[in-house]
Design a protein around this motif. Structure first.
Motif, PDB file in Angstrom:
ATOM      1  N   ILE A  76      -6.124   1.465  -1.364  1.00  0.00           N
ATOM      2  CA  ILE A  76      -7.260   1.120  -0.710  1.00  0.00           C
ATOM      3  C   ILE A  76      -7.216  -0.329  -0.156  1.00  0.00           C
ATOM      4  O   ILE A  76      -7.508  -0.475   0.952  1.00  0.00           O
ATOM      5  CB  ILE A  76      -8.420   1.648  -1.144  1.00  0.00           C
ATOM      6  N   GLY A  77      -7.329  -1.197  -1.027  1.00  0.00           N
ATOM      7  CA  GLY A  77      -7.494  -2.525  -0.875  1.00  0.00           C
ATOM      8  C   GLY A  77      -6.373  -3.286  -0.142  1.00  0.00           C
ATOM      9  O   GLY A  77      -6.672  -4.088   1.233  1.00  0.00           O
ATOM     10  N   SER A  78      -5.188  -2.946  -0.309  1.00  0.00           N
ATOM     11  CA  SER A  78      -4.155  -3.577   0.401  1.00  0.00           C
ATOM     12  C   SER A  78      -3.984  -2.828   2.018  1.00  0.00           C
ATOM     13  O   SER A  78      -3.538  -3.377   2.929  1.00  0.00           O
ATOM     14  CB  SER A  78      -2.654  -3.375  -0.309  1.00  0.00           C
ATOM     15  N   LEU A 112      -6.837   2.081  -6.004  1.00  0.00           N
ATOM     16  CA  LEU A 112      -7.629   0.931  -5.778  1.00  0.00           C
ATOM     17  C   LEU A 112      -6.614  -0.118  -4.897  1.00  0.00           C
ATOM     18  O   LEU A 112      -7.146  -0.680  -4.015  1.00  0.00           O
ATOM     19  CB  LEU A 112      -8.370   0.301  -6.988  1.00  0.00           C
ATOM     20  N   ILE A 113      -5.476  -0.394  -5.511  1.00  0.00           N
ATOM     21  CA  ILE A 113      -4.691  -1.162  -4.757  1.00  0.00           C
ATOM     22  C   ILE A 113      -4.144  -0.669  -3.419  1.00  0.00           C
ATOM     23  O   ILE A 113      -4.299  -1.374  -2.372  1.00  0.00           O
ATOM     24  CB  ILE A 113      -3.173  -1.213  -5.649  1.00  0.00           C
ATOM     25  N   ALA A 148      -6.630  -1.609   3.614  1.00  0.00           N
ATOM     26  CA  ALA A 148      -7.676  -2.421   4.430  1.00  0.00           C
ATOM     27  C   ALA A 148      -7.149  -3.802   5.110  1.00  0.00           C
ATOM     28  O   ALA A 148      -7.305  -4.010   6.086  1.00  0.00           O
ATOM     29  CB  ALA A 148      -8.906  -2.478   3.651  1.00  0.00           C
ATOM     30  N   VAL A 149      -6.878  -4.615   4.387  1.00  0.00           N
ATOM     31  CA  VAL A 149      -6.387  -5.931   4.623  1.00  0.00           C
ATOM     32  C   VAL A 149      -5.374  -5.939   5.456  1.00  0.00           C
ATOM     33  O   VAL A 149      -5.074  -6.648   6.552  1.00  0.00           O
ATOM     34  CB  VAL A 149      -6.192  -6.804   3.343  1.00  0.00           C
ATOM     35  N   SER A 150      -4.169  -5.014   5.222  1.00  0.00           N
ATOM     36  CA  SER A 150      -2.960  -4.902   6.203  1.00  0.00           C
ATOM     37  C   SER A 150      -3.509  -4.327   7.541  1.00  0.00           C
ATOM     38  O   SER A 150      -3.057  -4.841   8.702  1.00  0.00           O
ATOM     39  CB  SER A 150      -2.189  -3.861   5.660  1.00  0.00           C
ATOM     40  N   TRP A 178       0.727  -1.218  -0.101  1.00  0.00           N
ATOM     41  CA  TRP A 178      -0.095   0.070   0.049  1.00  0.00           C
ATOM     42  C   TRP A 178       0.891   1.220  -0.012  1.00  0.00           C
ATOM     43  O   TRP A 178       0.539   2.354  -0.582  1.00  0.00           O
ATOM     44  CB  TRP A 178      -0.826   0.041   1.050  1.00  0.00           C
TER      45      TRP A 178
END
Length: 104
Positions: A36-38, A33-34, A40-42, A16
């Protein structure tokens, strides 16, 4: 299990952070988008790890892994130079992260 999730979350921190830099102030869609997604998961992985591991240790390991890998990615992508002093300091940081695991 918490240590494995923490390590994977640290890897995602590097993803991220790199995507954030590539997003050009959130002007580029795919890196944004990468990011935001990474992120959130991190963060979710860090939160999970903190249910079993000490907060200070979890955060230090997460940040350490992310910082070292982000710097390494910047060197590989030729965005930064790897000097001897920078390599020594990053190696020291890795040693500190491993030390936290050993004493935990």
């Amino acid at each position: 299990m918490a240590w494995l999730v923490l390590i994977l979350s640290g890897l995602l921190e590097a993803v991220w952070a790199t995507a954030l830099g590539a997003s050009d102030g959130f002007k580029r869609k795919l890196p944004t988008l990468i990011f935001i997604g990474s992120m959130a998961v991190s963060m979710a992985g860090l939160a999970y790890a903190m249910t079993d591991l000490a907060t200070g240790t979890s955060y230090a390991v997460w940040v350490g892994i992310g910082a070292v890998l982000t710097a390494a990615l910047a060197v590989v992508r030729k965005q930064e130079r790897l000097s001897l002093s920078r390599a020594a300091l990053l190696t020291t940081l890795i040693g500190c992260v491993v030390g936290l695991k050993v004493i935990s």
